[in-house]
Design a protein around this motif. Sequence first.
Motif, short mmCIF file in Angstrom:
data_model
loop_
_atom_site.label_atom_id
_atom_site.label_comp_id
_atom_site.label_asym_id
_atom_site.label_seq_id
_atom_site.Cartn_x
_atom_site.Cartn_y
_atom_site.Cartn_z
N THR A 1 -38.78 -25.25 41.71
CA THR A 1 -39.70 -24.95 40.63
C THR A 1 -40.95 -25.07 41.00
O THR A 1 -41.24 -26.10 41.84
CB THR A 1 -39.32 -25.94 39.50
OG1 THR A 1 -38.04 -25.64 38.94
CG2 THR A 1 -40.25 -25.50 38.21
N THR B 1 -36.11 -27.03 32.04
CA THR B 1 -37.25 -27.43 32.98
C THR B 1 -37.80 -28.91 32.34
O THR B 1 -37.70 -29.11 31.04
CB THR B 1 -38.46 -26.53 33.05
OG1 THR B 1 -39.01 -26.02 31.96
CG2 THR B 1 -38.05 -25.25 33.84
N ILE C 1 -40.40 -19.80 39.80
CA ILE C 1 -39.14 -20.24 40.48
C ILE C 1 -39.12 -19.73 41.77
O ILE C 1 -39.51 -18.61 42.25
CB ILE C 1 -37.73 -20.10 39.81
CG1 ILE C 1 -37.51 -18.87 39.66
CG2 ILE C 1 -37.93 -21.31 38.41
CD1 ILE C 1 -36.22 -18.59 39.00
#
Length: 544
Positions: free
Chosen positions: A445, A501, A540
């Motif tokens: 990420t 996330t 990502i």
Amino acid sequence: MPGNRRSRRMKNGRRRRISLTATEKRVLTLLLLLLLSLPALPLALTSINPVLTTDTGELIIGFTGDATTADQDAFAATYGYTILDRNDALNCILVRPDSAVQKRVLTRGAREEIVRYLEPNKPVRALYTPNDLYFPDQWALPSIKVDQAWDYERGNKTVTIAIIDSGIDYTHEDLSANYLPGGYDWVNHDPDPRDDFGHGTQCAGIAAAVIDNGKGIAGIAQVNLMAEKVLDHTGRGTEWDVALAIVHAVGHGATIISLSLGGDENAQVEEDACRYAWDNGCLLVAAAGNQMVEGVLYPAAYESVIAVGSIDQTDQRRGTWGPELELVAPGVSILSTSLYGGYASVAGTSMATPHVAGVAALLWSQYPSLTNQQVRTILTQTADDLGAPGFDMYFGYGKVNALNALLLNLNFDTMRPEVPYPSISGIHTGTITPFYDLDVSKLSTYPCPGTGGRTINARIWNDSLNVTAAWTGYPGDWQTIPFDQVFLLEAGKTYNYTIETASYPQIHHTASLTTPVGTITCTAFTDHNGWVHHDRIPAIRLLH
């Protein structure tokens, strides 16, 4: 269109030397996101050349010690494939399933209690080492995995690299066999582009010196070398001659054009020549510059050209940087051919550039049906990431990697969004459709600057695949989490994803995003306040 790359310039075309704020630097590093508007490249590994697939189509299945032959037979029958061979001492079998069954077995069959392991029956090969006298002194070749790439491809004479430089000493023992007449001397206006400065000969040796002749060095690719002489005996030339040489090289069959030269200012005639070569299917690579300052030189800064920077033995940057920089390659203590049949150690982005040209030649030799844009995409998307994660203006996409390029070990990378804010954690759902076959083992990420933005868990699935990944603490890399197995995303197929996330990850504020190797969409994003959005894609990377 090649990558749309821009840098700051004054009205007269000169580049302004300026200092940037941290925010401006982050924005500049993302200018290459415009590459994402390129047409889709739906080309899978197996559709390019089945020879390089790392899977024979067979599976090896190892069983626990108490599993009997009858258990093995029952397992084979359950998953619908044929036993080809059996090894009683190791308690394993060799099977051949059809492709649909194989995908199902890889994700489900391996979880059966009696199965100890399940793996593809991968091919093996003889390992190649050239006999060139100075090959052990060529540190750059293993650094960019050329020595391993030679096990798959060493070059083909259907590919021609045009060295636009000071000419080539075509009588050199390590160059003559790969030299192709047809170039021109634009300095002296005759058809004999013999080198009288040495720079072009050095570049030619790096890219394509003769390999396995028991002499000198090993060139990266055994392809044709063409010389277009635009630099005189002092190493100077003009933009007019460079433009003429580029057009001439295109007309005489050049596949790749290597330009280890440059100037501070753009020239329309030179840019038009580069565009002409690109539009006619050539790949152009050029030196970014040797000064430790921001400001990529021309022609490297043109969007139709791959700008190449230099690194040393420890992958430290050695030269110019900027938003146009696309790749880096070794450029310190590089042993190559020199005038009068000799060899010398040289340095600079001039020497880094033919490393990229040589790797591109290997790639095009293995996959002759590729377009120049596809070659460019593969080189950038298989590079070893250096510096900040993803693209940055100091290393571009990273260090060129010959083995990754030949094996098409591509990463799916959304890159950083130009404007990641507002950023908030939550649960993303959507789809991913790759243009190429992608082997995936990890998810990474992009965090917002100054935060620990990360992925808590992830799931990717469709009818034949179901894999998960979960964050388990702070192992040193807060952003990268491994999946529970290595898996394949097949070109052209669509996969669902769910990604949760935390702590301010970067977000693309759009419902759909096209990257060089695939598309990603947003179905819904539920932020941690409970609001639902339909235009929030997580920033990502899916890593091989």
